[in-house]
Scaffold this motif. Structure first.
Motif, PDB file in Angstrom:
ATOM      1  N   PHE A  31       0.671  -1.278  -0.044  1.00  0.00           N
ATOM      2  CA  PHE A  31      -0.150   0.067  -0.050  1.00  0.00           C
ATOM      3  C   PHE A  31       0.772   1.395  -0.017  1.00  0.00           C
ATOM      4  N   VAL A  32       1.919   1.156   0.916  1.00  0.00           N
ATOM      5  CA  VAL A  32       2.738   2.556   0.792  1.00  0.00           C
ATOM      6  C   VAL A  32       3.390   2.665  -0.572  1.00  0.00           C
ATOM      7  N   ASN A  33       3.883   1.672  -0.968  1.00  0.00           N
ATOM      8  CA  ASN A  33       4.559   1.654  -2.413  1.00  0.00           C
ATOM      9  C   ASN A  33       3.784   2.271  -3.277  1.00  0.00           C
ATOM     10  N   THR A  34       2.476   1.822  -3.451  1.00  0.00           N
ATOM     11  CA  THR A  34       1.484   1.997  -4.390  1.00  0.00           C
ATOM     12  C   THR A  34       1.192   3.647  -4.218  1.00  0.00           C
TER      13      THR A  34
ATOM     14  N   TRP B 212       2.554  18.198  -1.472  1.00  0.00           N
ATOM     15  CA  TRP B 212       2.272  18.239   0.082  1.00  0.00           C
ATOM     16  C   TRP B 212       1.234  17.191   0.218  1.00  0.00           C
ATOM     17  N   PHE B 213       0.306  16.936  -0.507  1.00  0.00           N
ATOM     18  CA  PHE B 213      -0.634  15.917  -0.196  1.00  0.00           C
ATOM     19  C   PHE B 213       0.373  14.362  -0.364  1.00  0.00           C
ATOM     20  N   GLY B 214       1.109  14.321  -1.208  1.00  0.00           N
ATOM     21  CA  GLY B 214       1.991  12.921  -1.369  1.00  0.00           C
ATOM     22  C   GLY B 214       3.082  12.921  -0.418  1.00  0.00           C
ATOM     23  N   LYS B 215       3.469  13.895   0.375  1.00  0.00           N
ATOM     24  CA  LYS B 215       4.453  13.796   1.030  1.00  0.00           C
ATOM     25  C   LYS B 215       4.630  12.744   2.259  1.00  0.00           C
ATOM     26  N   PRO B 216       3.395  12.479   2.687  1.00  0.00           N
ATOM     27  CA  PRO B 216       3.307  11.481   3.842  1.00  0.00           C
ATOM     28  C   PRO B 216       3.620   9.871   3.186  1.00  0.00           C
TER      29      PRO B 216
ATOM     30  N   LYS C 199       7.535   9.821   1.947  1.00  0.00           N
ATOM     31  CA  LYS C 199       8.589   9.642   3.093  1.00  0.00           C
ATOM     32  C   LYS C 199       8.484   8.325   4.029  1.00  0.00           C
ATOM     33  N   ILE C 200       7.431   7.830   4.022  1.00  0.00           N
ATOM     34  CA  ILE C 200       7.137   6.653   4.675  1.00  0.00           C
ATOM     35  C   ILE C 200       7.829   5.356   3.617  1.00  0.00           C
ATOM     36  N   ASP C 201       7.635   5.508   2.372  1.00  0.00           N
ATOM     37  CA  ASP C 201       8.042   4.830   1.335  1.00  0.00           C
ATOM     38  C   ASP C 201       9.430   4.938   1.522  1.00  0.00           C
ATOM     39  N   ASP C 202      10.139   6.009   1.553  1.00  0.00           N
ATOM     40  CA  ASP C 202      11.630   6.201   1.497  1.00  0.00           C
ATOM     41  C   ASP C 202      12.057   5.184   2.860  1.00  0.00           C
ATOM     42  N   LEU C 203      11.378   5.472   3.793  1.00  0.00           N
ATOM     43  CA  LEU C 203      11.912   4.863   5.194  1.00  0.00           C
ATOM     44  C   LEU C 203      11.565   3.258   5.053  1.00  0.00           C
ATOM     45  N   LEU C 204      10.527   2.693   4.591  1.00  0.00           N
ATOM     46  CA  LEU C 204      10.450   1.112   4.357  1.00  0.00           C
ATOM     47  C   LEU C 204      11.309   0.526   3.466  1.00  0.00           C
TER      48      LEU C 204
ATOM     49  N   ASP D  37      28.469   5.612  -6.750  1.00  0.00           N
ATOM     50  CA  ASP D  37      27.579   5.873  -7.378  1.00  0.00           C
ATOM     51  C   ASP D  37      25.928   5.834  -6.881  1.00  0.00           C
ATOM     52  N   HIS D  38      25.898   5.092  -5.799  1.00  0.00           N
ATOM     53  CA  HIS D  38      24.772   5.026  -5.177  1.00  0.00           C
ATOM     54  C   HIS D  38      23.953   5.997  -4.704  1.00  0.00           C
ATOM     55  N   SER D  39      24.569   7.185  -4.348  1.00  0.00           N
ATOM     56  CA  SER D  39      24.225   8.575  -3.860  1.00  0.00           C
ATOM     57  C   SER D  39      23.606   9.717  -4.851  1.00  0.00           C
ATOM     58  N   LEU D  40      23.892   9.211  -6.251  1.00  0.00           N
ATOM     59  CA  LEU D  40      23.624  10.287  -7.137  1.00  0.00           C
ATOM     60  C   LEU D  40      22.266  10.409  -7.595  1.00  0.00           C
ATOM     61  N   THR D  41      21.273   9.525  -7.406  1.00  0.00           N
ATOM     62  CA  THR D  41      19.986   9.668  -7.584  1.00  0.00           C
ATOM     63  C   THR D  41      19.268  10.720  -6.548  1.00  0.00           C
ATOM     64  N   ALA D  42      18.237  11.262  -6.787  1.00  0.00           N
ATOM     65  CA  ALA D  42      17.328  11.943  -6.102  1.00  0.00           C
ATOM     66  C   ALA D  42      16.892  11.119  -4.924  1.00  0.00           C
ATOM     67  N   SER D  43      16.435  10.071  -5.034  1.00  0.00           N
ATOM     68  CA  SER D  43      15.975   8.922  -4.045  1.00  0.00           C
ATOM     69  C   SER D  43      16.946   8.357  -3.187  1.00  0.00           C
ATOM     70  N   PRO D  44      16.613   8.445  -1.926  1.00  0.00           N
ATOM     71  CA  PRO D  44      17.900   7.881  -1.230  1.00  0.00           C
ATOM     72  C   PRO D  44      18.041   6.394  -1.249  1.00  0.00           C
TER      73      PRO D  44
END
Length: 313
Positions: free
Chosen positions: A179-182, A196-200, A203-208, A241-248
């Motif tokens: 669900f989080v990834n979707t 802002w609507f999609g920020k929660p 951020k949780i997707d990044d964490l998981l 190179d792993h840190s070159l993308t915007a996504s962590p």
């Protein structure tokens, strides 16, 4: 759920994916999740970012609670079923949280179109199945790169991560992750409407995905890297190179893939992974599909070992 039952559920789910693939959207739980997220998005008419954020939190939290509760109820209900039926039900639900066959098929359709020198079909397949970027001007090498990037990232998001959370928290964990990834896939864009609507969800997707993305990279490096005898140079490229993308997280499996395949993966004006290596072609794309299957098989073995260890602690 006992460790033996969990292992059986996992193995049956993997077989179901390999044999049957994904069910129609009308029957697919992920499609239902998407409809819920879309319903919540349509009802957000706020103009202030703070209100949009709170509405996003509400929709996300409600969906997460519903999905996790469904997972718990399925596990409880299955205790009343005959054992063989309970295994099939739980395996079917778990299978809905991941897909290897569909991902491999999408990448294969691009490879086939490129082999036939049919760029229009290849662009359509890439845009329809794999990426959200504009593909109208991409050449064959760029289409191969976009496909390989998607294969690498989705090896984590669409397979290893759901398995990881099934090992840790059973069906509720796998369903909650999906669900989080979707939600992130639908809402995690930096547009005026969604930032802002999609920020929660974002951020949780990044964490998981912090752990699964790195596990995916390590499995690619240690298993497929050893198979193609590129482990050491691939580790160096991943580390660089792993840190070159915007996504962590996305940079981990993508840079590992660039390393083990010995190619450059570039999204213009965003990142360039594997600098100093040749551009990808059809052969690299075909190798990425082999990398996907190899990594998936290794992940299943590790998940079974993890279940047997985790559930006995």
């Amino acid at each position: 759920m006992s460790e033996v039952t969990a292992v059986c559920v996992l193995l049956i789910a993997v077989v179901l994916d390999g044999v049957l693939g994904d069910p129609p959207n009308s029957l697919h739980p992920v499609a239902w999740m998407g409809r819920f997220v879309g319903w919540g998005r349509k009802r957000s008419r706020a103009t202030k970012n703070s209100i949009r954020f709170l509405q996003g939190c509400a929709v996300f939290a409600c969906g997460a609670v519903i999905v996790a509760t469904v997972g718990v109820l399925i596990q409880i209900a299955c205790r009343q079923f005959p054992h063989w039926f309970a295994l099939l039900v739980q395996a079917a639900v778990l299978k809905s949280t991941f897909s290897v066959r569909s991902l491999a098929g999408a990448a294969g359709s691009v490879a086939e179109a490129l082999s036939n020198e049919d760029l229009n079909t290849a662009r359509h397949q890439v845009a329809y199945h794999l990426v959200s970027r504009d593909v109208t001007t991409l050449d064959a090498s760029q289409l191969s790169a976009a496909t390989i990037e998607s294969v690498a990232e989705n090896t984590s998001d669409s397979f290893i991560a759901p398995l990881f959370y099934f090992v840790v928290a059973g069906l509720p964990g796998a369903l909650l992750y999906r669900f989080v990834n979707t939600a992130d896939a639908m809402l995690g864009y930096r547009t005026h409407e969604l930032e802002w609507f999609g920020k929660p969800a974002a951020k949780i997707d990044d964490l998981l995905n912090l752990i699964p993305s790195r596990l995916t990279a390590l499995v690619m490096l240690m298993i497929y890297g050893a198979y193609v005898r590129r482990t050491n140079p691939a580790i160096a490229i991943w580390w660089r190179d792993h840190s070159l993308t915007a996504s962590p997280n996305a940079g981990h499996p993508m840079s590992a893939a660039a390393g083990v395949l010995g190619i450059v993966l570039e999204k213009q004006d965003h990142y360039r992974l594997g600098e100093g290596q040749p551009l990808p072609g059809i052969q690299s794309l075909q190798q990425s599909i082999a990398m996907l299957w190899t990594t998936a098989i290794a992940a299943v073995v590790l998940s079974v070992a993890g279940l047997l260890m985790w559930r006995t602690l």
